[in-house]
Design an enzyme around this catalytic site. Sequence first.
Site, short mmCIF file in Angstrom:
data_model
loop_
_atom_site.label_atom_id
_atom_site.label_comp_id
_atom_site.label_asym_id
_atom_site.label_seq_id
_atom_site.Cartn_x
_atom_site.Cartn_y
_atom_site.Cartn_z
N PRO A 69 0.80 -1.22 0.00
CA PRO A 69 0.00 0.00 0.00
C PRO A 69 0.84 1.28 0.00
O PRO A 69 0.30 2.36 -0.25
CB PRO A 69 -0.76 -0.12 1.32
CG PRO A 69 0.17 -0.88 2.22
CD PRO A 69 1.00 -1.77 1.36
N ASP A 463 24.75 -38.67 -13.33
CA ASP A 463 25.21 -37.55 -14.14
C ASP A 463 24.04 -36.88 -14.86
O ASP A 463 23.97 -36.86 -16.07
CB ASP A 463 26.26 -38.02 -15.15
CG ASP A 463 25.81 -39.25 -15.92
OD1 ASP A 463 24.69 -39.74 -15.66
OD2 ASP A 463 26.56 -39.72 -16.79
N GLU A 464 23.12 -36.38 -14.06
CA GLU A 464 21.91 -35.78 -14.60
C GLU A 464 21.49 -34.66 -13.65
O GLU A 464 21.91 -33.54 -13.80
CB GLU A 464 20.83 -36.84 -14.78
CG GLU A 464 19.94 -36.50 -15.93
CD GLU A 464 19.34 -37.72 -16.62
OE1 GLU A 464 18.38 -37.53 -17.34
OE2 GLU A 464 19.82 -38.85 -16.44
N ASP A 471 8.81 -34.39 -15.17
CA ASP A 471 8.82 -34.97 -13.82
C ASP A 471 8.21 -33.98 -12.82
O ASP A 471 7.36 -34.33 -12.01
CB ASP A 471 10.26 -35.29 -13.37
CG ASP A 471 11.01 -36.18 -14.34
OD1 ASP A 471 10.90 -35.97 -15.56
OD2 ASP A 471 11.71 -37.10 -13.88
N GLU A 738 12.96 -44.48 -9.37
CA GLU A 738 12.68 -44.03 -10.73
C GLU A 738 11.82 -45.05 -11.47
O GLU A 738 10.86 -44.72 -12.13
CB GLU A 738 13.99 -43.84 -11.48
CG GLU A 738 13.82 -43.49 -12.94
CD GLU A 738 15.13 -43.11 -13.61
OE1 GLU A 738 16.18 -43.60 -13.14
OE2 GLU A 738 15.10 -42.33 -14.57
N HIS A 759 13.61 -40.57 -7.14
CA HIS A 759 12.99 -39.94 -8.31
C HIS A 759 11.53 -39.67 -7.96
O HIS A 759 10.83 -40.58 -7.57
CB HIS A 759 13.03 -40.97 -9.45
CG HIS A 759 13.63 -40.49 -10.71
ND1 HIS A 759 14.98 -40.36 -10.88
CD2 HIS A 759 13.07 -40.14 -11.90
CE1 HIS A 759 15.23 -39.95 -12.13
NE2 HIS A 759 14.08 -39.80 -12.76
C1 BGC Z 1 15.26 -38.57 -16.33
C2 BGC Z 1 13.77 -38.52 -16.33
C3 BGC Z 1 13.44 -37.53 -17.40
C4 BGC Z 1 13.81 -38.24 -18.66
C5 BGC Z 1 13.42 -37.61 -19.92
C6 BGC Z 1 15.64 -39.25 -17.58
O1 BGC Z 1 16.96 -39.54 -17.69
O2 BGC Z 1 15.78 -39.12 -15.19
O3 BGC Z 1 13.14 -38.52 -15.17
O4 BGC Z 1 12.19 -37.01 -17.41
O5 BGC Z 1 15.18 -38.53 -18.68
O6 BGC Z 1 13.71 -38.48 -20.91
#
Ligand code: BGC
Length: 887
Positions: A69, A463-464, A471, A738, A759
Amino acid sequence: MAVRVSRLTVEHHRRPFGIGEPRPRLSWQIESDEPDWRQIAYEIEVGDEMGEASSHKVESADSQLVAWPAAELGSRDRRSVRVRVWGVDSAEPSDWSEPIEVEAGLLQQDDWLAELVGPERELGDRPDRPPVLMRKAFELRAGIERARLYLSGHGMCLAEVNGRRVGDDVFTPGWTSYHHRVRYRTYDVTALLREGANVIGATVAEGWYAGHLGFHGGKRRIWGDDVALLAQLEVRHVDGHVETIATDASWQCADGPLTGAGIYAGETYDARCERPGWSAPGGDAEGWTPVRAFGRETARLVGPLGPPVRRTEELTPVAVTRSPSGKTIVDFGQNLVGRVRLRVRARAGTAVTLRHAEVLEDGELATRPLRAVAATDRYVCKGGGTEEWEPDFTYHGFRYVEVDGWPGEPGEDGLRAVVLHTDMERTGWFECSNPLLNRFHENVLWTMRGNFMEVPTDCPQRDERLGWIGDASVFAPAATFLYDCSGMLRDWLLDVATEHEALGTVPAYVPWFGLSWPLAPMAVWGDGAVVMPWVLYERFGDQEILSEQYPSMVAWVDEIARIGGPSHLWQSGIQLGDWLDPAAPADAPEKARTDPYLVATAYHAYTAWLVAEAAALLGHGEDSRRYRTLADEIKFAFAREYVSPSGRVVCDSPTAYALALQFDLLPDDAARERARARLLELVRAEGYHACTGFVGGRLICDALAGAGAIDAAYHLLTQTECPSWLYAVTMGATTVWERWDSMLPDGRLNPGDMLSFNHYALASVADWLHRIVAGLAPAAPGYRRLLVAPLPGGGLSHASAAHETPYGRTEVSWTRAGGRLEVDLLVPAGARAFVSLPDPEWQDVEVGSGRHHFACPFRDAAEDPPIPTGVAALGLPPETDSGVFES
Ligand code: BGC
């Protein structure tokens, strides 16, 4: 008790310090034991530092995210805000709330005098750059009143002033789409400074900005090779004089004890190379060289919208064992995300190595799921006493740690697991009479904690660890219940929108950096750009998030409409579809039983409809009509292409029916009836095992409940055989996996390449636990109206959920015994609830705030049908002795 105004909050900040919003919106809650208390007016008082205050009274029932305000905040402005309210029947206002202090950060580009400074760019023959120390010595005169440090950089920065760490955040300045937005944070460092000689220093690591990221070899130096610090220390004296110490070419840098630090690789620290007192006056002086100045970083600097990552919990080992090959393995009893702090006494030069993993295979650390990640921390002792160390610039997903080089055995005090995540406030709870479901829910919580790390990530270990939008979007309804992730996700969605605009389509993950992944529109993942803002609006009631995202939402639907053309079918490009359907081969998770183009067209209809809804809300009437028409056209196209005249959906898969039913894609009641019946047949024929992937998993229990097959939904939910939600729990999982079968029933690991044990995509069903099992759902944005409609079943004798809604705490709890269902409900002031019980007498009963109790006749838990097994599950007549079906 009189009416009390509590929990005054500013935007989505837990601590409104160094905020970037010049007109921050305000919210508060009301505590009152008066039933159905309703606000008719509020007054906000905004006081400045000179003792001047302005008051603003507004006749309104609103208490959430109301407009600022007073005059707009300037950079560094500090205000004290308090609120009081009037109820419908009261001439007198409430008492004033406790005041909340709000402080703005640096809001204008020209506030920044600091330059980015760092070591030279050349790395020699090293692929990575070890963290570097930077510092500046300076003098201050007497009379320090207040000091603020504005901190950012390229990489991860950890600041120290006079030998003491600044703040409690981890990974500053966090992870954003650095090409577009670089965050800064603000710290109060008044207590760390003194008259005379002072030193400010920082350790800077490559972090996300320049470190190793991504799969298939990944990339390095994605956003740049100019690992750098940006620091601006402003010291105000009592006489009003302000001294600014900002990073520039006069700073010095040096190597420190960290010889390597990568998010994936882990950290290596040689305590023998420490530089004693390097960030304090009179400390180490050897071998410092001038930094290189890289220029300004102003255009991209943004204040935070949510909390930083912090250490939120510590766990002690539950067991220390020796593996078959003779390795020492420490078990923390919980799969978690963070790192280990060690306390060790050893001779100088002793190297202790910690390798992390989520699971064991054959009693040994299972590192295959980590792919190219070393997840190894190493500490080299300096000797001479007990040494304590925790890495600063890495994190791991782990339950087990293999310890090498420890003198003797790590004792009780030797190792602590430190849990890290974006420091959101917990807001959701669920409990019921089935211990396996309770453990599942606990696993969902841990999975959310581990993956809400600056951005919502798919997984925390291999490695992600990327912000895969698909997701996050299926998990969003559950996430928004469990934790207040409004600020964090608002911030991340701005990156989604920014990347979308720059790239011309929504990438599959954000922050985006290419990799070997195609930049192409992909259903569900790209659709998250529409679905997530809607979920946030629904759960947090923040319409501003919808406005911010609206151009991106519209652009996405338009792009797909162009692809569909006159057919309105999306039948091209790479599609992940119902990813990780249990029927898909281990090495081809996209080969689900549901046609990915069917999934794509269904989502196209859904997101067109959501955009129509958002447009109507935001006052874009013309858009709303256009997208509603588009949604209808897609729906007809879907039915023409995928639905038989009698209501069978092609692919004949549970996910296909769940999509058609939940996204309202069927032409008429007859088709809906047919689809419901067929869905039930299919689920039964699967023996109530999981039969959906990421997409269907979010919808199937709702679709069954909507089909009147609540018992079937419970069978699916409480199934323990593989594949099922509870199977992992029976295998001792402490996070959600996952894959339905990341670990096979014989304890071996799934042969697939993607093998995370943490996951959240398959955890999306937790939302069903909250909304349908316990019966606590939003009926209006921000839970201003609650929908309380529990559907008991599954042999549960009680269930309950609680949620800290924006309006305050709400609780639903039911028990059943003696042929009755008893429901207790707490509705916060400012909200109302619609209650529906499984009884014709109790439908859509509206109640106001306060405590309520309801009861109706209902069967007992013991009378719920058990999960049919064998032929009974198939719905076929039982076999006779002769092996022939009885007619
Ligand atoms: C991931 C998933 C993701 C997917 C898409 C994977 O490697 O862990 O959860 O949505 O790749 O392709």
